[in-house]
Design an enzyme around this catalytic site. Structure first.
Site, PDB file in Angstrom:
ATOM      1  N   HIS A  61       0.864  -1.183   0.000  1.00  8.62           N
ATOM      2  CA  HIS A  61       0.000   0.000   0.000  1.00  8.62           C
ATOM      3  C   HIS A  61       0.900   1.231   0.000  1.00  8.62           C
ATOM      4  CE1 HIS A  61       1.045  -0.659   4.187  1.00  8.62           C
ATOM      5  NE2 HIS A  61       0.500   0.499   4.554  1.00  8.62           N
ATOM      6  N   ASP A  65       5.775   4.672   5.152  1.00  9.51           N
ATOM      7  CA  ASP A  65       6.765   3.733   5.676  1.00  9.51           C
ATOM      8  C   ASP A  65       6.932   2.501   4.788  1.00  9.51           C
ATOM      9  OD1 ASP A  65       4.170   3.001   6.442  1.00  9.51           O
ATOM     10  OD2 ASP A  65       4.832   1.956   8.241  1.00  9.51           O
ATOM     11  N   HIS A  66       6.145   2.413   3.708  1.00 12.03           N
ATOM     12  CA  HIS A  66       6.252   1.275   2.795  1.00 12.03           C
ATOM     13  C   HIS A  66       6.744   1.665   1.401  1.00 12.03           C
ATOM     14  CE1 HIS A  66       4.169  -1.773   5.350  1.00 12.03           C
ATOM     15  NE2 HIS A  66       3.787  -0.650   5.954  1.00 12.03           N
ATOM     16  N   HIS A 138      -6.947  -3.038   5.743  1.00 10.06           N
ATOM     17  CA  HIS A 138      -6.257  -1.930   6.398  1.00 10.06           C
ATOM     18  C   HIS A 138      -7.118  -0.679   6.222  1.00 10.06           C
ATOM     19  CE1 HIS A 138      -2.989   0.008   8.328  1.00 10.06           C
ATOM     20  NE2 HIS A 138      -2.433   0.559   7.267  1.00 10.06           N
ATOM     21  N   ASP A 206       0.186  -4.810   7.684  1.00 12.66           N
ATOM     22  CA  ASP A 206      -0.801  -3.737   7.769  1.00 12.66           C
ATOM     23  C   ASP A 206      -2.212  -4.206   7.466  1.00 12.66           C
ATOM     24  OD1 ASP A 206       1.826  -2.523   7.585  1.00 12.66           O
ATOM     25  OD2 ASP A 206       0.777  -0.612   7.451  1.00 12.66           O
TER      26      ASP A 206
END
Length: 304
Positions: A61, A65-66, A138, A206
């Site tokens: 996603h 942070d990804h 999520h 997540d």
């Protein structure tokens, strides 16, 4: 065989000794990355692996942070004189998100190819990787991924002879080629037995626990799953922010009958995940705390 390295295990923010969550695999000279948070390319360097051969990047996603490490990684790949196309896979909006990030990486010496996911479960074949993307739960659209390396059946000389396959074609057919010769078509199934068990890896972060995760991870050699919280009393927080506890991840591993579970994507407040293994292993015994650069080589089962 499939080389697997958990590059980073932190959720939300990088910490000293803990980069943001990312996974890298290597298969016959081609590498695949799932997620690319801040610090990913440093973790690759620390591991001693190369980003030059990354051919596929899958995104779960588009929370920072990804994906925040992508522009720097693309620039480094370009500086390493990569010329081959790079395939990017992720939820709808992928090309728009990547184009926005590329404001600081506008010129690359290689093409970017985009595959945007739209189905709840989507099957893809990219290079030697068979990829299943599955929608999870999520607070924005998010996917998990199962990677499968297929393994063809054993060569059976008697079957090849019975099907009157010329010997000079046997080697090429074993490699998956289709051969037309003197008005006849020769295919791999004419010389091989049934397909054997391959290698299966499932990666998921997540999300709340949903049945789709266990379904996709069923019988996986390795299941890497988020464990945002290990401390008791964090269940309400996990529910509110749509994350998972160690114990929920372990239950998914048990339900899926996987061989091994690695936990990852820890809350910044969770400094010693190993402290919670005793309770977690009461649910699924073969559970291990992920840590940065934790690696394994997954191999095909030996033939009897």
């Amino acid at each position: 065989m499939l080389d697997v390295c958990l590059l980073g295990t932190s959720g939300m923010m990088p910490l000293p000794g803990r980069w943001l969550t990312a996974l890298m695999t290597r298969l016959n000279g081609s590498s695949l990355l799932i997620d690319c948070g801040e610090g990913t390319q440093i973790a690759i360097r620390e591991k001693g692996w190369s980003f030059h051969d990354i051919d596929i990047i899958c995104f779960t996603h588009y929370h920072g942070d990804h994906i925040s490490g992508l522009p720097g990684l693309l620039l480094s790949m370009g500086n390493a004189e990569r010329k081959e196309p790079l395939t990017l896979i992720g939820p709808k909006g992928l090309e728009r998100v990547v184009s926005s990030l590329r404001v600081i990486a506008p010129e690359l010496p290689f093409e970017l190819k985009f595959i945007e996911l739209s189905e709840n479960v989507q099957q893809l074949k990219v290079g030697e990787y068979c990829i299943e993307a599955f929608r999870v739960n999520h607070n924005i659209v998010c996917y998990g991924y199962t990677l499968t390396v297929r393994r063809s059946g054993k060569f059976i000389p008697e079957k090849a002879q019975k099907n009157q396959v010329p010997k000079e074609f046997w080697s090429r057919l074993q490699k998956g080629m289709v051969i037309e010769h003197e008005g006849r078509t020769y295919t791999q199934d004419m010389i091989l037995g049934p397909e054997r068990r391959g290698i299966k890896l499932t990666y998921c972060t997540d999300t709340r626990p949903v049945f789709t995760i266990a379904e996709s991870a069923r019988e996986a050699d390795l299941f890497i799953c988020e464990g945002m919280y290990g401390e008791k009393g964090k269940e309400a927080k996990a529910y509110e922010h749509k994350h998972m506890t160690f114990y929920e991840a372990a239950q998914l591993a048990k339900d899926a009958n996987v061989r091994e579970l690695w936990l990852t994507h820890y809350s910044p407040s969770l400094t010693h995940p190993e402290e919670f293994m005793k309770e977690t292993r009461k649910i699924f015994e073969n559970t291990f705390p992920g840590k940065d650069k934790k690696s394994v080589v997954l191999e095909f089962e030996k033939d009897e």
